[in-house]
Design a protein around this motif. Structure first.
Motif, short mmCIF file in Angstrom:
data_model
loop_
_atom_site.label_atom_id
_atom_site.label_comp_id
_atom_site.label_asym_id
_atom_site.label_seq_id
_atom_site.Cartn_x
_atom_site.Cartn_y
_atom_site.Cartn_z
N MET A 1 3.58 -2.93 -4.93
CA MET A 1 3.03 -3.95 -4.03
C MET A 1 3.21 -5.35 -4.60
O MET A 1 2.43 -6.26 -4.30
CB MET A 1 1.55 -3.70 -3.77
N SER A 2 4.26 -5.53 -5.40
CA SER A 2 4.42 -6.82 -6.09
C SER A 2 4.33 -8.01 -5.15
O SER A 2 3.73 -9.02 -5.49
CB SER A 2 5.78 -6.85 -6.80
N SER A 3 4.94 -7.90 -3.98
CA SER A 3 5.00 -9.10 -3.16
C SER A 3 4.06 -9.08 -1.96
O SER A 3 4.11 -10.00 -1.13
CB SER A 3 6.44 -9.39 -2.72
N ASN A 4 3.15 -8.08 -1.86
CA ASN A 4 2.15 -8.22 -0.79
C ASN A 4 0.74 -7.76 -1.17
O ASN A 4 -0.16 -7.78 -0.32
CB ASN A 4 2.60 -7.58 0.52
N ILE A 5 0.53 -7.43 -2.44
CA ILE A 5 -0.84 -7.08 -2.84
C ILE A 5 -1.76 -8.27 -2.55
O ILE A 5 -1.34 -9.43 -2.63
CB ILE A 5 -0.90 -6.68 -4.33
N LEU A 6 -2.98 -7.99 -2.16
CA LEU A 6 -4.01 -9.01 -1.90
C LEU A 6 -3.72 -9.89 -0.69
O LEU A 6 -4.40 -10.88 -0.45
CB LEU A 6 -4.22 -9.91 -3.13
N SER A 7 -2.69 -9.52 0.09
CA SER A 7 -2.38 -10.35 1.27
C SER A 7 -3.20 -9.92 2.48
O SER A 7 -3.22 -10.61 3.49
CB SER A 7 -0.90 -10.27 1.61
N ARG A 8 -3.86 -8.77 2.38
CA ARG A 8 -4.67 -8.22 3.48
C ARG A 8 -5.52 -7.10 2.89
O ARG A 8 -5.21 -6.59 1.82
CB ARG A 8 -3.76 -7.68 4.58
N PRO A 9 -6.55 -6.68 3.59
CA PRO A 9 -7.35 -5.56 3.07
C PRO A 9 -6.50 -4.29 3.02
O PRO A 9 -5.54 -4.14 3.78
CB PRO A 9 -8.46 -5.41 4.11
N MET A 10 -6.82 -3.41 2.10
CA MET A 10 -6.12 -2.12 2.03
C MET A 10 -7.09 -1.03 1.61
O MET A 10 -8.16 -1.32 1.06
CB MET A 10 -4.96 -2.20 1.05
N ASP A 11 -6.70 0.22 1.87
CA ASP A 11 -7.52 1.36 1.48
C ASP A 11 -6.92 1.97 0.21
O ASP A 11 -5.96 2.75 0.28
CB ASP A 11 -7.55 2.38 2.62
N VAL A 12 -7.49 1.60 -0.92
CA VAL A 12 -6.95 2.04 -2.21
C VAL A 12 -6.94 3.57 -2.32
O VAL A 12 -6.08 4.15 -2.98
CB VAL A 12 -7.76 1.39 -3.37
N THR A 13 -7.90 4.22 -1.64
CA THR A 13 -8.02 5.68 -1.82
C THR A 13 -6.81 6.44 -1.26
O THR A 13 -6.66 7.63 -1.52
CB THR A 13 -9.29 6.24 -1.14
N LYS A 14 -5.95 5.77 -0.52
CA LYS A 14 -4.75 6.44 -0.03
C LYS A 14 -3.67 6.56 -1.11
O LYS A 14 -2.64 7.19 -0.91
CB LYS A 14 -4.17 5.68 1.17
N TYR A 15 -3.91 5.91 -2.24
CA TYR A 15 -2.87 5.80 -3.27
C TYR A 15 -3.26 6.52 -4.56
O TYR A 15 -4.43 6.61 -4.92
CB TYR A 15 -2.62 4.32 -3.61
N GLY A 16 -2.21 7.02 -5.24
CA GLY A 16 -2.40 7.50 -6.60
C GLY A 16 -2.29 6.33 -7.56
O GLY A 16 -3.12 6.14 -8.45
N ILE A 17 -1.23 5.53 -7.36
CA ILE A 17 -1.00 4.35 -8.20
C ILE A 17 -0.52 3.19 -7.32
O ILE A 17 0.33 3.37 -6.45
CB ILE A 17 0.08 4.63 -9.27
N VAL A 18 -1.09 2.03 -7.57
CA VAL A 18 -0.59 0.78 -6.99
C VAL A 18 -0.24 -0.13 -8.16
O VAL A 18 -1.03 -0.25 -9.09
CB VAL A 18 -1.68 0.10 -6.12
N TYR A 19 0.94 -0.70 -8.13
CA TYR A 19 1.26 -1.67 -9.18
C TYR A 19 1.89 -2.91 -8.57
O TYR A 19 2.44 -2.88 -7.48
CB TYR A 19 2.16 -1.06 -10.27
N ALA A 20 1.77 -4.01 -9.30
CA ALA A 20 2.30 -5.28 -8.80
C ALA A 20 2.56 -6.23 -9.95
O ALA A 20 1.73 -6.35 -10.85
CB ALA A 20 1.32 -5.92 -7.83
N SER A 21 3.69 -6.90 -9.90
CA SER A 21 3.93 -8.05 -10.78
C SER A 21 2.98 -9.15 -10.36
O SER A 21 2.62 -9.26 -9.19
CB SER A 21 5.34 -8.58 -10.57
N ALA A 22 2.63 -10.00 -11.31
CA ALA A 22 1.62 -11.01 -11.00
C ALA A 22 2.14 -12.22 -10.25
O ALA A 22 1.39 -12.88 -9.52
CB ALA A 22 0.96 -11.48 -12.30
N GLN A 23 3.44 -12.51 -10.40
CA GLN A 23 3.89 -13.89 -10.10
C GLN A 23 4.06 -14.26 -8.63
O GLN A 23 4.72 -15.23 -8.31
CB GLN A 23 5.19 -14.18 -10.86
N LYS A 24 3.42 -13.48 -7.74
CA LYS A 24 3.46 -13.86 -6.32
C LYS A 24 2.04 -14.14 -5.83
O LYS A 24 1.68 -15.28 -5.58
CB LYS A 24 4.14 -12.78 -5.48
#
Ligand code: PMP
Length: 359
Positions: A172-195
């Motif tokens: 989710m490097s380029s869209n994490i935190l851009s909208r609400p999400m349901d974390v429980t659907k995921y095993g792992i979410v990762y993102a680079s910080a620079q966006k």
């Protein structure tokens, strides 16, 4: 003078955050030092790091059954860390290929295990996402990986893939935190910080606890999620300034109304830009309408020989870094969380004026 910076990453940061960092740069929390100069194991920094995590957990709704890690090697490091943490060389993993970043992720995974490409959008030149029913998932796969937003192609998943109980892993490097999400659907979410998070150099990794402890024996400890979780992401010396600044960005989001607030703002910004592109025969966007990204908006001119002029005139007007990715050309406006609505308004006004003169 500050410009409106449409770069894809490192990208624009909230002005208020930069001002606060400037304000406390020389004397952080009365220490007589900058945050970059204090011990990462000292009380003050540990509290700052823990607060950043707590606010991130709060705004994103991360359940207690997930660990939040602040790691180095950014998203590219995670391309390797994910298979090394979850597979053996005999494991099969499923990758959905929607463009340049999916391709990189699956290319790296091939070094560690067997990769099944569950869908490949080559036929549309990566301007689409596959439908759920088109995914060729492997029963018993170690995980399913997808790129929720393709930063170069401007293609964003409008849905969360269903995986029949197989852990879902998202870049989710380029869209994490851009909208609400349901974390429980995921095993792992990762993102680079620079966006949407902070300065480059960090990856935020959110990992479900039951996936810890499956790493290979020959595993660098700084990529081992279990080891890092046990050590508060400080098995080594973390990038303290980036962690601190990311915490300020999380607090900025929280203070303004969290992810519901930012989603509404992001939708309005993107809508304005796509409307401007759709409403003209001079500009176009190649992406299918159901998966146009709220974050990265590529567009081309009817007269491609004007690309350079468009970018240089835009720059002179204070609108910078609109060049498309070197692999695709054209233009791209990255309009992450920190791009204020005024930046998009200024871009749309500039586009109209440019078309009037050259269209
Ligand atoms: N994934 C996506 C979706 C990206 O946009 C990027 C960087 N633009 C990366 C991974 C790689 O990030 P990094 O260079 O920080 O490793």
């Amino acid at each position: 003078m500050r410009v409106f910076n449409f770069a894809a990453g490192p990208a624009t940061l909230p002005l208020e955050v930069l001002e606060q960092a400037r304000e406390e740069l020389l004397d952080w929390q009365g220490s007589g030092m900058s945050v970059m100069e204090v011990s990462h194991r000292g009380k003050a920094f540990v509290a700052c790091a823990e607060e950043a995590e707590a606010v991130l957990r709060e705004i994103l709704g991360v359940p207690a059954s997930y660990k939040v890690l602040f790691l180095q090697g950014s998203a590219t490091g995670q391309f390797a860390a994910v298979p090394m943490n979850l597979t053996t060389p005999e494991s099969t993993v499923d990758y959905i290929n929607t463009g340049a970043w999916s391709k990189k992720a699956l290319g790296e995974a091939k070094r560690f295990c067997k990769v099944n490409v569950a869908a490949d959008e080559a036929a549309s030149n990566y301007s689409t996402v596959p439908e759920q029913g088109a995914l060729k998932l492997t029963p018993g796969a170690a995980y399913v990986h997808y790129t929720s937003n393709e930063t170069i192609g401007g293609v964003e998943f409008p849905y969360v893939p269903q995986t029949n109980g197989v852990p879902l892993v998202a870049d989710m490097s380029s869209n994490i935190l851009s909208r609400p999400m349901d974390v429980t659907k995921y095993g792992i979410v990762y993102a680079s910080a620079q966006k949407n998070i902070g300065p480059s150099g960090l990856a935020v990794v959110i990992v479900r606890e039951d996936l810890l402890g499956k790493a290979r024996a020959a595993m660098p400890s700084i990529l081992d999620y279990k080891d890092m979780a046990a050590n508060g992401s400080m098995s080594n010396t973390p990038p303290t300034f980036g962690w601190y600044l990311s915490g300020l960005v999380f607090k900025w989001l929280k203070k303004n109304g969290g992810l519901k607030w930012i989603e509404e703002r992001n939708r309005k910004k993107a809508q304005k830009l796509y409307d401007a592109i759709e409403g003209s025969s001079f500009y176009s966007n190649p992406v299918a309408k159901n998966c146009r990204s709220l974050m990265n908006v590529p567009f081309t001119l009817a007269k491609p020989d004007l690309d350079k002029q468009f970018c240089s005139e835009a720059k002179a007007a204070g609108l910078t870094n609109l060049e498309g990715h070197r692999s695709v050309g054209g233009m791209r406006a990255s309009i992450y969380n920190a791009m204020p609505p005024e930046g998009v308004d200024a871009l749309v006004a500039f586009m109209k004026e440019f078309e009037r003169r050259h269209g």
